[in-house]
Design a protein around this motif. Structure first.
Motif, PDB file in Angstrom:
ATOM      1  N   ALA A 114      -5.360   5.277   1.504  1.00 58.09           N
ATOM      2  CA  ALA A 114      -4.358   5.279   1.983  1.00 58.09           C
ATOM      3  C   ALA A 114      -4.385   6.224   0.121  1.00 58.09           C
ATOM      4  N   GLY A 115      -5.426   6.150   0.290  1.00 59.79           N
ATOM      5  CA  GLY A 115      -5.530   7.201  -1.114  1.00 59.79           C
ATOM      6  C   GLY A 115      -5.819   6.575  -2.576  1.00 59.79           C
ATOM      7  N   ALA A 116      -6.095   5.350  -2.928  1.00 62.81           N
ATOM      8  CA  ALA A 116      -6.595   5.501  -3.999  1.00 62.81           C
ATOM      9  C   ALA A 116      -7.967   5.323  -4.652  1.00 62.81           C
ATOM     10  N   ASP A 117      -7.702   5.178  -5.961  1.00 61.81           N
ATOM     11  CA  ASP A 117      -8.990   5.888  -7.296  1.00 61.81           C
ATOM     12  C   ASP A 117      -9.761   5.390  -6.830  1.00 61.81           C
ATOM     13  N   GLY A 118      -9.550   3.724  -6.691  1.00 64.62           N
ATOM     14  CA  GLY A 118     -10.602   2.713  -6.312  1.00 64.62           C
ATOM     15  C   GLY A 118     -10.126   1.312  -6.483  1.00 64.62           C
ATOM     16  N   LEU A 119     -11.404   0.549  -6.261  1.00 59.32           N
ATOM     17  CA  LEU A 119     -11.079  -1.622  -6.597  1.00 59.32           C
ATOM     18  C   LEU A 119     -11.342  -2.244  -7.707  1.00 59.32           C
ATOM     19  N   ILE A 120     -10.255  -3.539  -7.478  1.00 61.34           N
ATOM     20  CA  ILE A 120     -10.695  -4.475  -8.315  1.00 61.34           C
ATOM     21  C   ILE A 120     -10.882  -5.658  -7.630  1.00 61.34           C
ATOM     22  N   VAL A 121     -11.611  -6.344  -7.143  1.00 60.62           N
ATOM     23  CA  VAL A 121     -11.840  -7.472  -6.586  1.00 60.62           C
ATOM     24  C   VAL A 121     -12.796  -8.629  -7.350  1.00 60.62           C
ATOM     25  N   GLU A 122     -12.482  -9.598  -6.631  1.00 59.51           N
ATOM     26  CA  GLU A 122     -13.688 -10.470  -7.151  1.00 59.51           C
ATOM     27  C   GLU A 122     -14.569 -10.994  -5.961  1.00 59.51           C
TER      28      GLU A 122
ATOM     29  N   LEU B 289       0.716  -1.396  -0.063  1.00 56.48           N
ATOM     30  CA  LEU B 289      -0.281   0.111   0.404  1.00 56.48           C
ATOM     31  C   LEU B 289       1.082   1.503  -0.140  1.00 56.48           C
ATOM     32  N   THR B 290       2.093   1.031   0.779  1.00 56.91           N
ATOM     33  CA  THR B 290       2.811   2.721   0.315  1.00 56.91           C
ATOM     34  C   THR B 290       2.703   3.144  -0.978  1.00 56.91           C
ATOM     35  N   CYS B 291       3.117   2.311  -1.602  1.00 57.76           N
ATOM     36  CA  CYS B 291       2.959   2.525  -3.344  1.00 57.76           C
ATOM     37  C   CYS B 291       1.262   3.636  -3.567  1.00 57.76           C
ATOM     38  N   VAL B 292       0.432   3.247  -3.541  1.00 62.23           N
ATOM     39  CA  VAL B 292      -0.018   3.939  -3.434  1.00 62.23           C
ATOM     40  C   VAL B 292      -0.199   5.279  -3.282  1.00 62.23           C
ATOM     41  N   PRO B 293       0.394   6.897  -2.559  1.00 64.32           N
ATOM     42  CA  PRO B 293       0.750   7.625  -2.046  1.00 64.32           C
ATOM     43  C   PRO B 293       2.165   8.043  -2.056  1.00 64.32           C
ATOM     44  N   LEU B 294       2.913   6.980  -2.840  1.00 61.55           N
ATOM     45  CA  LEU B 294       4.029   7.135  -3.712  1.00 61.55           C
ATOM     46  C   LEU B 294       3.591   7.684  -5.130  1.00 61.55           C
TER      47      LEU B 294
END
Ligand code: PEP
Ligand code: MN
Length: 355
Positions: A293-301, A255-260
């Protein structure tokens, strides 16, 4: 370095830029690229001397020169400060609201995908997913229904009123899949398949680019750069976990990569907590954490009957959990927006979203 051509520049003015680039940047063959910021020439890092840069700046056909310290250029936030928003159906990926994409790992049958599509729509998902060309680790595992699967997905999406996303694995299938699908997915195993990246870069469909399971953030952004460099500006990044030493979870969700990424690039970022964790109980908490964490959204199964899923059953949630995930994503997002705006009544705002 990115050289932005002035809008309305004449062919002679464009040639003058290309001549300087060709003479100054050892062996570099200048080809211009059409981007959301206009026509540009990209140079490899360090290829242009300060003298070349000064010459370029003095040309009438040059709008601006953007020196960049990173090997990825068009993907860089320095080149394009404003966020890219990808429009698909009613969804605005990278826009104001988090977007949830949901559906089964694989399209299995007409009935299954239609039931899944209706459940996804009812739960508040804005895009339907479903794999038809499946990159399975074992050649003996269910390989997906191929083009027939994409057709069934498209039919189900149309019936439920949802745009669709599906994976494409071979350059030769890009046109056929793009004719039916609203977004083309590049899977983790293919993140560095450069002919495939170039092929989807030439498509007019947005591309969902999953992170390679052992790829650095820079390698991932360079994979995105391949797509952008072919003239496709609509790239969506998707973190899906990287390989780790601990078999408790399928992957390690970074999840660190999200704000990064929010600092490094203008491209929207989604998170896939299904493949990242491999466990359905972890999808809801980690999905919400990704939004925080600031993600623009999710993709889930999600499958109407998760235990019966032909692939990735262990990480597949049911429609009720999806509904919770969508609602909580909006609650968390609204709370953060309200707090950032120092909203006087943040609790009220959160409650109004928690419908
Ligand atoms: C998928 O989304 O169906 C998939 C195969 O994911 P990944 O490429 O992230 O493993
Ligand atoms: Mn899967």
């Amino acid at each position: 370095m990115v050289v932005v051509v002035r809008e309305g520049a004449s062919p002679e003015e464009r040639d003058a830029i290309a001549r300087i680039l060709a003479s100054g940047a050892g062996g570099y063959i200048p080809t211009s690229i059409h981007t959301s910021q206009g026509e540009v020439f990209c140079l490899p890092r360090g290829a242009a001397t300060p003298e070349i840069e000064a010459q370029l700046r003095s040309l009438s056909g040059v709008e601006r020169v953007v020196p960049l310290a990173t090997p990825y250029q068009l993907a860089s936030r320095t080149f394009q400060p404003g966020k890219t928003i990808v429009h698909v159906g009613e969804a605005r990926i990278g826009g104001e609201e988090p977007v949830v994409i949901a559906g089964p790992c694989s399209v299995e049958s007409e009935e299954q995908i239609l039931e899944a599509a209706r459940a996804a729509r009812a739960a508040g998902a804005q895009v339907l997913r479903g794999g038809a060309f499946k990159p399975r680790t074992s050649p003996y595992a269910f390989q997906g229904l191929g083009l027939r699967g994409v057709e069934l997905l498209a039919q189900a999406g149309a019936a439920a009123g949802l745009p669709i996303v599906t994976e494409v694995m071979e350059p030769g299938y890009v046109a056929e899949v793009a004719a039916l699908s609203d977004i083309l997915q590049i899977g983790s195993r293919n993140m560095q398949n450069y002919p495939l990246l170039r092929a989807v870069g030439r498509s007019t469909r947005p591309v969902l680019l999953k992170r390679g399971f052992a790829a650095t953030v820079e390698e991932w952004l360079l994979a995105a750069e391949y797509i952008l460099a072919e003239g496709n500006p609509n790239v969506i990044l998707c973190e899906r976990g990287v390989r780790s030493y601990d078999p408790q979870t399928r992957n390690l969700l970074d999840l660190t990569c999200v704000p990064l990424l929010g600092e490094l690039t203008h491209l929207p970022v989604l998170v896939d907590p299904s493949h990242a964790t491999g466990k359905r109980e972890l999808v809801l908490p980690m999905g919400i954490a990704a939004i925080a964490a600031g993600a623009d959204g999710l993709i889930v199964e999600m499958h109407p009957h998760p235990d019966e899923a032909l692939s990735d059953a262990a990480q597949t949630i049911d429609p009720a959990t999806l509904r919770q995930l969508v609602r909580r994503s909006h609650v968390v997002h609204a709370a953060l927006v309200a707090d950032a705006a120092e909203h006087t009544n943040a609790t009220e705002l959160v409650r109004s979203v928690d419908r």
